[in-house]
Write a protein that holds these residues in place. Structure first.
Motif, mmCIF file in Angstrom:
data_model
loop_
_atom_site.group_PDB
_atom_site.id
_atom_site.type_symbol
_atom_site.label_atom_id
_atom_site.label_comp_id
_atom_site.label_asym_id
_atom_site.label_seq_id
_atom_site.Cartn_x
_atom_site.Cartn_y
_atom_site.Cartn_z
ATOM 1 N N LEU A 75 -33.049 49.007 99.323
ATOM 2 C CA LEU A 75 -31.870 49.187 98.487
ATOM 3 C C LEU A 75 -31.056 50.390 98.971
ATOM 4 O O LEU A 75 -31.566 51.251 99.687
ATOM 5 C CB LEU A 75 -32.297 49.393 97.031
ATOM 6 N N ASN B 134 -31.252 57.877 93.632
ATOM 7 C CA ASN B 134 -32.618 57.600 93.214
ATOM 8 C C ASN B 134 -33.612 58.346 94.115
ATOM 9 O O ASN B 134 -33.790 57.984 95.282
ATOM 10 C CB ASN B 134 -32.856 56.084 93.278
ATOM 11 N N ASP C 262 -39.604 49.210 96.588
ATOM 12 C CA ASP C 262 -38.766 49.344 95.417
ATOM 13 C C ASP C 262 -38.400 47.961 94.893
ATOM 14 O O ASP C 262 -38.964 46.957 95.302
ATOM 15 C CB ASP C 262 -37.538 50.207 95.705
ATOM 16 N N GLN C 263 -37.421 47.892 93.982
ATOM 17 C CA GLN C 263 -37.114 46.625 93.314
ATOM 18 C C GLN C 263 -36.124 45.796 94.136
ATOM 19 O O GLN C 263 -35.079 45.375 93.659
ATOM 20 C CB GLN C 263 -36.589 46.892 91.904
ATOM 21 N N ARG D 292 -35.377 42.214 92.717
ATOM 22 C CA ARG D 292 -34.901 42.089 91.336
ATOM 23 C C ARG D 292 -33.403 41.786 91.354
ATOM 24 O O ARG D 292 -32.613 42.564 91.891
ATOM 25 C CB ARG D 292 -35.172 43.367 90.556
ATOM 26 N N TYR E 25 -30.616 44.313 90.528
ATOM 27 C CA TYR E 25 -30.402 45.457 91.410
ATOM 28 C C TYR E 25 -30.024 45.074 92.839
ATOM 29 O O TYR E 25 -29.568 45.928 93.597
ATOM 30 C CB TYR E 25 -31.665 46.319 91.468
ATOM 31 N N ALA E 26 -30.265 43.833 93.231
ATOM 32 C CA ALA E 26 -30.160 43.484 94.649
ATOM 33 C C ALA E 26 -29.395 42.177 94.839
ATOM 34 O O ALA E 26 -29.310 41.351 93.934
ATOM 35 C CB ALA E 26 -31.559 43.370 95.255
ATOM 36 N N ARG F 95 -35.704 49.420 82.796
ATOM 37 C CA ARG F 95 -35.724 49.506 84.260
ATOM 38 C C ARG F 95 -36.871 48.712 84.876
ATOM 39 O O ARG F 95 -36.975 48.633 86.092
ATOM 40 C CB ARG F 95 -35.823 50.979 84.685
#
Length: 383
Positions: free
Chosen positions: A10, A15, A121-122, A125, A128-129, A326
């Motif tokens: 990401l 972050n 990481d996510q 998801r 988020y992506a 989250r």
């Protein structure tokens, strides 16, 4: 044989955990003898790329103008400067994916790298992506030999993929079935891969845990950062404030007998003038100070996944308020690996298990060593 590896993750903005996990995965792969770079871009059209370049020139010109001009973007840029400094100094980055917007560009990208790694990481998801891109769609649409495709500790963030559209689910299924190996970060991810996509997946540690506490302390020392900024304190690392969490923080600080220390600023500047008048109120810590704060705290109270990860890694007593918005599945899986489920706090400090104050770190570290060895074996086999 040394391979050329591109890590797809990401964007690296604000972050801390996202920045350090990208650094850690790159370092772990390099320690195995490969050449690794991190790519956080998405494939974009030539038109969008030209517009981005024009905006970058405009921004550079404005940065040369007098500081007294109150631009919100300038305050944000300076607030985030310590984090971006770490990225520039410690990560090798490429914008190769962003430029692969033609058939020739995609073929060139595939020739440039032997292996593509998605994680961590996510990255899987949908909230988020960009889902097709994070399943390496960019190297699908060309003819010729394709590089290896693997994931490492990729996270869906949740225990379902209800955020996916039907089109995203269908395309993700096609793409993930072409991976040479699939690694996810949560136990629930194994089930998602099997039930939704029909593929086998292994669970592995977040890449930040592939490196030792000594490695991170070395980063702190080389940056000449105070190694004990939170000594004698209850460190509060909070992403989303709630009344219940604030009450719990106060109660835990009283019980531990160490005053609370906020790791992040509690406000954002409304203008550059406001920021310039009181920088200390708004500045975010550098990545090295962030690491040193967790490592030196008497106790950690957090709702951050990576706050939880580094509390475990540095053997600091902690409680975590699983941040459902989250993605709560991440916390359950992480705590379950180490037998630390009782460190997940509820809405109040009243029901906190006494064991959180005296964790069995010997057991935790034995599990960590075994998990680290298993993850390293996966990377050795599949890169």
């Amino acid at each position: 044989m040394s391979r050329r590896v591109l890590i797809k993750t990401l964007p690296l903005h604000t972050n801390y955990g996202g920045i350090v996990q990208a650094y850690a995965l790159q370092r772990a792969i390099r320690d195995l003898g490969h050449r690794a770079v991190v790519d956080t871009g998405d494939p974009i059209s030539l038109r969008r790329r030209v517009l981005h370049r024009a905006w970058a020139v405009r921004r550079a010109v404005r940065m040369l103008l007098p500081a007294r001009v109150d631009w919100d973007w300038r305050a944000s840029r300076e607030v985030l400067a310590p984090q971006q400094s770490f990225v520039r100094r410690h990560l090798s980055r490429a914008s190769a994916v962003e430029r692969a917007d033609t058939r020739r560009g995609r073929a060139r990208l595939a020739r440039r790298f032997d292996t593509f790694v998605v994680g961590s990481d996510q990255v899987w998801r949908a909230a988020y992506a960009e889902i097709p891109e994070q399943f390496l769609e960019v190297i699908e649409e060309f003819h010729g030999p394709r590089p290896r495709r693997v994931s490492y500790a990729a996270s869906f963030g949740r225990d379902d993929i209800d955020e996916y559209s039907e089109a995203e689910r269908a395309r993700a299924t096609e793409l993930i079935r072409r991976f040479d190996a699939v690694s996810v970060r949560e136990e629930s991810g194994i089930g998602i891969c099997a039930d939704a996509f029909g593929v086998h997946a292994e669970r592995h540690l977040d890449p930040t845990m592939l490196l030792t506490p000594g490695h991170y302390r070395g980063l702190v020392a080389r940056a000449r950062t105070d190694p004990t900024p939170a000594a004698g304190r209850t460190l509060v690392y909070r992403l989303d404030a709630t009344d219940d969490m604030l009450r719990a923080e106060r109660a835990i600080a009283e019980r531990v007998g160490a005053p609370a220390m906020e790791l992040l600023p509690t406000a954002s500047p409304g203008s550059y003038g406001e920021y310039a008048a009181d920088r200390a109120r708004f500045d975010r810590p550098s990545v090295e100070r962030w690491l040193a704060s967790i490592a030196s705290a008497d106790f950690v109270v957090t709702d951050s996944y990576h706050g939880c990860v580094f509390s475990i890694l540095f053997n600091r007593p902690f409680v975590v308020h699983a941040n459902a918005r989250r993605g709560a599945a991440r916390f359950d899986s992480l705590l379950g690996v180490f037998g630390l489920e009782h460190h997940r706090a509820g809405a109040s400090a009243d029901g906190i298990d006494d064991r959180v104050f005296t964790p069995d770190w010997s057991h935790v570290n034995r599990v960590l060593e075994a998990e680290r060895a298993r993850a390293t074996a996966y990377l050795v086999e599949n890169l």
